[in-house]
Design a protein around this motif. Structure first.
Motif, PDB file in Angstrom:
ATOM      1  N   SER A  77     -23.541  -6.964   0.569  1.00  0.00           N
ATOM      2  CA  SER A  77     -24.549  -6.249  -0.267  1.00  0.00           C
ATOM      3  C   SER A  77     -23.720  -5.623  -1.357  1.00  0.00           C
ATOM      4  N   ALA A  78     -24.595  -5.386  -2.481  1.00  0.00           N
ATOM      5  CA  ALA A  78     -24.170  -4.481  -3.699  1.00  0.00           C
ATOM      6  C   ALA A  78     -23.595  -3.127  -2.914  1.00  0.00           C
ATOM      7  N   GLY A  79     -22.439  -2.516  -3.377  1.00  0.00           N
ATOM      8  CA  GLY A  79     -21.787  -1.385  -2.861  1.00  0.00           C
ATOM      9  C   GLY A  79     -21.176  -1.535  -1.382  1.00  0.00           C
ATOM     10  N   GLN A  80     -21.284  -2.489  -0.680  1.00  0.00           N
ATOM     11  CA  GLN A  80     -20.703  -2.698   0.568  1.00  0.00           C
ATOM     12  C   GLN A  80     -19.207  -3.147   0.533  1.00  0.00           C
ATOM     13  N   SER A  81     -18.357  -2.599   1.283  1.00  0.00           N
ATOM     14  CA  SER A  81     -16.980  -3.023   1.241  1.00  0.00           C
ATOM     15  C   SER A  81     -16.473  -3.625   2.451  1.00  0.00           C
ATOM     16  N   ALA A  82     -15.434  -4.284   2.602  1.00  0.00           N
ATOM     17  CA  ALA A  82     -14.978  -4.678   3.814  1.00  0.00           C
ATOM     18  C   ALA A  82     -13.239  -4.746   3.831  1.00  0.00           C
ATOM     19  N   GLU A  83     -12.632  -4.526   4.696  1.00  0.00           N
ATOM     20  CA  GLU A  83     -11.270  -4.445   4.722  1.00  0.00           C
ATOM     21  C   GLU A  83     -10.746  -5.527   5.495  1.00  0.00           C
ATOM     22  N   VAL A  84      -9.805  -6.587   4.852  1.00  0.00           N
ATOM     23  CA  VAL A  84      -9.252  -7.435   5.137  1.00  0.00           C
ATOM     24  C   VAL A  84      -7.683  -7.761   5.074  1.00  0.00           C
ATOM     25  N   THR A  85      -7.032  -8.654   5.691  1.00  0.00           N
ATOM     26  CA  THR A  85      -5.719  -8.824   5.715  1.00  0.00           C
ATOM     27  C   THR A  85      -5.609 -10.425   4.950  1.00  0.00           C
ATOM     28  N   THR A  86      -5.009 -10.588   4.090  1.00  0.00           N
ATOM     29  CA  THR A  86      -4.841 -11.931   3.461  1.00  0.00           C
ATOM     30  C   THR A  86      -3.395 -12.272   3.679  1.00  0.00           C
ATOM     31  N   ALA A  87      -2.856 -13.720   3.244  1.00  0.00           N
ATOM     32  CA  ALA A  87      -1.639 -13.833   3.199  1.00  0.00           C
ATOM     33  C   ALA A  87      -1.161 -14.343   1.680  1.00  0.00           C
TER      34      ALA A  87
END
Length: 70
Positions: free
Chosen positions: A4-14
């Motif tokens: 949603s607008a303003g929401q964040s997610a932390e991820v690990t990419t390659a």
């Protein structure tokens, strides 16, 4: 990621270099700025930040200073 607008997610990419054998993990945070359209990409390993634009399929259209899909 369906944020949603303003929401964040932390991820690990390659990150994989096309012409080399170098691979690396890239911890990052993505924040939704405009649902289904714009996200803020932030590297958690450095101060790198870019606002990216995506299409309706979630594929990147604009990545400032690097490329833009034609």
């Amino acid at each position: 990621m369906r944020l949603s607008a303003g929401q964040s997610a932390e991820v690990t990419t390659a990150f994989i270099e096309l012409l080399g054998a170098h691979r690396s993990r890239q911890p990052q945070r993505c924040t939704c700025l405009d649902v289904g359209r714009r996200y803020l990409y932030e590297s958690r390993a450095s101060g790198f930040r870019r606002e990216i634009e995506i299409d309706r399929d979630g594929l990147v259209v604009t990545y400032p200073d690097f490329w833009q899909r034609g």
